[in-house]
Design an enzyme around this catalytic site. Structure first.
Site, PDB file in Angstrom:
ATOM      1  N   LYS A   1       0.880  -1.175   0.000  1.00 32.13           N
ATOM      2  CA  LYS A   1       0.000   0.000   0.000  1.00 32.13           C
ATOM      3  C   LYS A   1       0.907   1.211   0.000  1.00 32.13           C
ATOM      4  O   LYS A   1       1.641   1.465   0.955  1.00 32.13           O
ATOM      5  CB  LYS A   1      -0.907   0.006   1.228  1.00 32.13           C
ATOM      6  CG  LYS A   1      -1.855   1.178   1.223  1.00 32.13           C
ATOM      7  CD  LYS A   1      -2.737   1.215   2.462  1.00 32.13           C
ATOM      8  CE  LYS A   1      -3.538   2.513   2.456  1.00 32.13           C
ATOM      9  NZ  LYS A   1      -3.843   2.962   3.814  1.00 32.13           N
TER      10      LYS A   1
ATOM     11  N   THR B   1      -9.164   3.555  12.048  1.00 38.59           N
ATOM     12  CA  THR B   1      -9.423   4.371  13.242  1.00 38.59           C
ATOM     13  C   THR B   1     -10.829   4.168  13.810  1.00 38.59           C
ATOM     14  O   THR B   1     -11.002   3.996  15.024  1.00 38.59           O
ATOM     15  CB  THR B   1      -9.211   5.867  12.920  1.00 38.59           C
ATOM     16  OG1 THR B   1      -7.868   6.042  12.468  1.00 38.59           O
ATOM     17  CG2 THR B   1      -9.445   6.738  14.137  1.00 38.59           C
TER      18      THR B   1
ATOM     19  N   GLY C   1      -7.895   9.230   9.540  1.00 39.27           N
ATOM     20  CA  GLY C   1      -8.141   9.296  10.977  1.00 39.27           C
ATOM     21  C   GLY C   1      -9.155  10.337  11.391  1.00 39.27           C
ATOM     22  O   GLY C   1      -9.426  10.505  12.574  1.00 39.27           O
TER      23      GLY C   1
END
Lengths: 378, 258
Positions: free
Chosen positions: B100, B210, B161
């Site tokens: 990634k 998150t 997040g």
């Protein structure tokens, strides 16, 4: 250094004005700042002043809740552990508050390569991967060449190397960057230009502007992270803490891809003594830490073993993101604990295992490693 | 519902369209339980956070034990060179060529750098990596990354997040409409309803970290996300959600022709 640099902005007139402005903040401004935070809006420096003002004191619980929420969202249920490694207590400065001050009659030592290796192994055995190299300021004996040798040894053992040593030149910071140093900590101690001269009587550290311009030199060198702070208690802590926040803002805008950390050392007893002009209570320290978090969501907040174990245990979930543990503040202290050499006595004397266990018991995960040597290219 | 509604990326096939992360959990046990509850088959972890030398790592060890597909990420990299270094290191250490690609030089909002990401993707694809780039919801960049051979694209919903949901919705829809590789909505998904919406819009998968890890009950939240992703996917397949953006007018202007 160009005309618009931060040190030009730190004048005595401004210090006095800011000090008064902080004292004059009212409850409505405090409530407004907390409400902005709750609405996920970014806070201004004016909001920050309100949060560190006396008027915010009754709102400490509200600030703590916000600080916890923002910190958990950004950093998760984690606490990073690191440990300081003192390379040398040689120093050519006379600073009225510091145990390493040149005129203090303490035994001076500088670790050689073999001793550094021993310290590295002793620290590594405790589980650490993040270290903070510390030294007094002795340009000739403990300068860039010495640091390079030390780092070459230490990078064999640790992924994350931070340094808290004398201010260096841009070219010297570039050399450290090339060796993989991730972070440089340099504290202004106080932003009170006149009083600074009275605390820093002799040596290179007595140059207020050179020290204050250090973060700019670090920023220009390409180093990844800068640690800022002031020595809380030397001068009015609120005004000093405000200048830290202001400098943080300035640096974030100028060096947009740098990371930042803040520390909040309170003045503690050491060899040579020294006055505490603006004593700061634990309650006020909590207020300051929460204010920093509400003001800046991404900055790393670091709490050292200067503070008591009870205080540290309770601050774990209120905004702090990294802690030192099992610290020794004298060169060679991990392989051979000789108290006669230390910079200051620490309060939280627990072992690393005890601190790690406490963190886990509070529902947080200990993070030993959060960096990879070589990840940021030079 | 087609029981064979599988997702293919690179050399792998997935039944679950919920990808997960490993950060921010209070304990590795909680992480393991949450990932199990999510049904996820692909999990990302930061190279900088794991001890690649020791297999005793608190994140890596449980993932390997659970037989998870690993998606190492290059978080911490500020440019293409750093990211390429990180990808090579993880391939060597973990034996996977999946990566990634995360390049966010801005530590405040963690916004991905499009220029460096495209450059790194080009190099890594040539080196045989299965590259899944984290990117802004920029439709042109998505096509460019597809052209250089990325196995999927991972546009953000909102900043990493932030839990702010699909702030980039309009652009995600364009990306989904145009993409010829899977689109995985990554970053910012704060609630199962956001995940369901992304799937209804036609995303091929979502990545959640998150919102799960920082929840009061990560295990229950992981399960909630699994249900939401399934529901959103079924809704999309059933044709409930709009796919094209150009409306077909039922205007009375041409009614006289009938």
């Amino acid at each position: 250094m160009n005309a618009s640099c931060f040190s030009d902005q730190v004048t005595m007139d401004e210090w006095q004005a800011e000090k008064l402005a902080i004292i004059d903040c009212n409850e409505a401004q405090v409530v407004n700042a907390i409400e902005k935070s709750r609405a996920n809006e970014r806070l201004s420096l004016a909001d920050f002043k309100a949060l560190i003002s006396p008027a915010a004191s009754p709102y400490l619980e509200h600030m703590a809740q916000e600080s916890q929420r923002l910190t958990q969202q950004r950093f998760g249920m984690t606490m990073q552990l690191f440990v300081p490694l003192y390379l040398s207590n040689m120093c050519s400065n006379i600073c009225t508050y510091c145990g390493f001050s040149m005129e203090n009659k303490i035994r001076r030592t500088t670790l050689d390569t073999a001793q550094i290796e021993q310290e590295a192994l002793a620290i590594k055995a405790k589980g650490f991967d993040h270290i903070l190299l510390v030294s007094g300021e002795s340009e000739r004996k403990v300068g860039i060449d010495y640091f390079e040798q030390a780092i070459k040894v230490l990078r064999q053992h640790f992924n994350h190397i931070a340094m808290e040593v004398q201010p260096l030149s841009t070219a010297e910071y570039q050399r450290l960057n090339a060796l993989g140093v991730e972070s440089i900590l340099v504290y202004q101690e106080t932003y009170h230009r006149e009083k600074y001269a009275k605390y820093h009587l002799k040596g290179k550290k007595s140059d207020f502007d050179y020290r204050l311009q250090t973060p700019d030199r670090i920023g220009e060198s390409g180093i990844n992270k800068i640690g800022l702070g002031c020595l809380l208690g030397l001068e009015d802590w609120r005004t000093d803490a405000f200048y830290v926040a202001k400098q943080l803002n300035y640096l974030e805008q100028r060096y947009w891809s740098m990371k930042f950390s803040l520390s909040f050392p309170r003045l503690r007893p050491c060899e040579g003594g020294g006055e505490v002009n603006s004593p700061m209570s634990e309650r006020e320290l909590v207020q300051l830490i929460c204010a920093y978090r509400l003001f800046n969501h991404q900055v790393e907040l670091s709490l050292s073993t200067r503070e008591s174990s009870v205080f540290r245990d309770n601050m774990l979930s209120l905004g702090v993101t990294s802690m030192s543990a099992g610290s020794k503040t004298q060169p060679g202290g991990y392989a051979n604990d000789d108290k006669a050499l230390e910079q200051f006595s620490i309060d939280d004397n627990r072992s690393v295992e005890q601190v790690a266990k406490m963190i886990t018991s509070k529902g947080y995960q200990v993070v030993w490693k959060d960096w990879q040597q070589g990840l940021v290219s030079q | 519902m087609n029981k064979q509604d599988l997702l293919n990326i690179g050399d792998k096939t997935f039944q679950s369209r919920l990808f997960t992360g490993t950060g921010k959990f209070a304990t590795s046990e909680l992480m393991t339980q949450s990932l199990a509850a999510s049904g996820s088959e692909l999990v990302t972890m930061a190279l900088k956070r794991i001890d690649i030398a020791g297999k005793d790592d608190d994140i890596l060890k449980p993932l390997l034990a659970a037989g998870m597909n690993l998606l190492p990420n290059t978080s911490g990299a500020k440019n293409a060179q750093d990211a390429i270094f990180a990808a090579r290191l993880t391939r060597e250490a973990l034996g996977t060529n999946w990566v990634k690609l995360e390049i966010h030089p801005d530590p405040k909002y963690l916004m991905p750098d499009p220029i460096e990401t495209l450059h790194a993707a080009q190099v890594l694809v040539k080196e045989g990596f299965v590259v899944l780039p984290y990117m802004h919801a920029d439709p042109v960049l998505a096509k460019r990354l597809e052209e250089v051979g990325c196995a999927a694209v991972m546009p953000l919903g909102s900043p990493i997040g932030s839990n702010k949901g699909l702030a980039s919705r309009e652009f995600l829809q364009i990306i989904i409409e145009q993409a010829r590789v899977p689109v995985v909505v990554d970053a910012g998904i704060g609630a199962p309803s956001d995940a369901a919406l992304a799937m209804e819009l036609g995303a091929d998968a979502v990545l959640i970290n998150t919102a799960m890890a920082v929840s009061n009950n990560p295990v229950a939240m992981a399960n909630a996300f699994a249900l939401a992703v399934t529901a959103g996917r079924q809704a999309y397949l059933a044709g409930l959600a709009p796919k094209a953006q150009h409306a077909i007018a039922t205007s009375p202007l041409t009614g006289f022709l009938n």
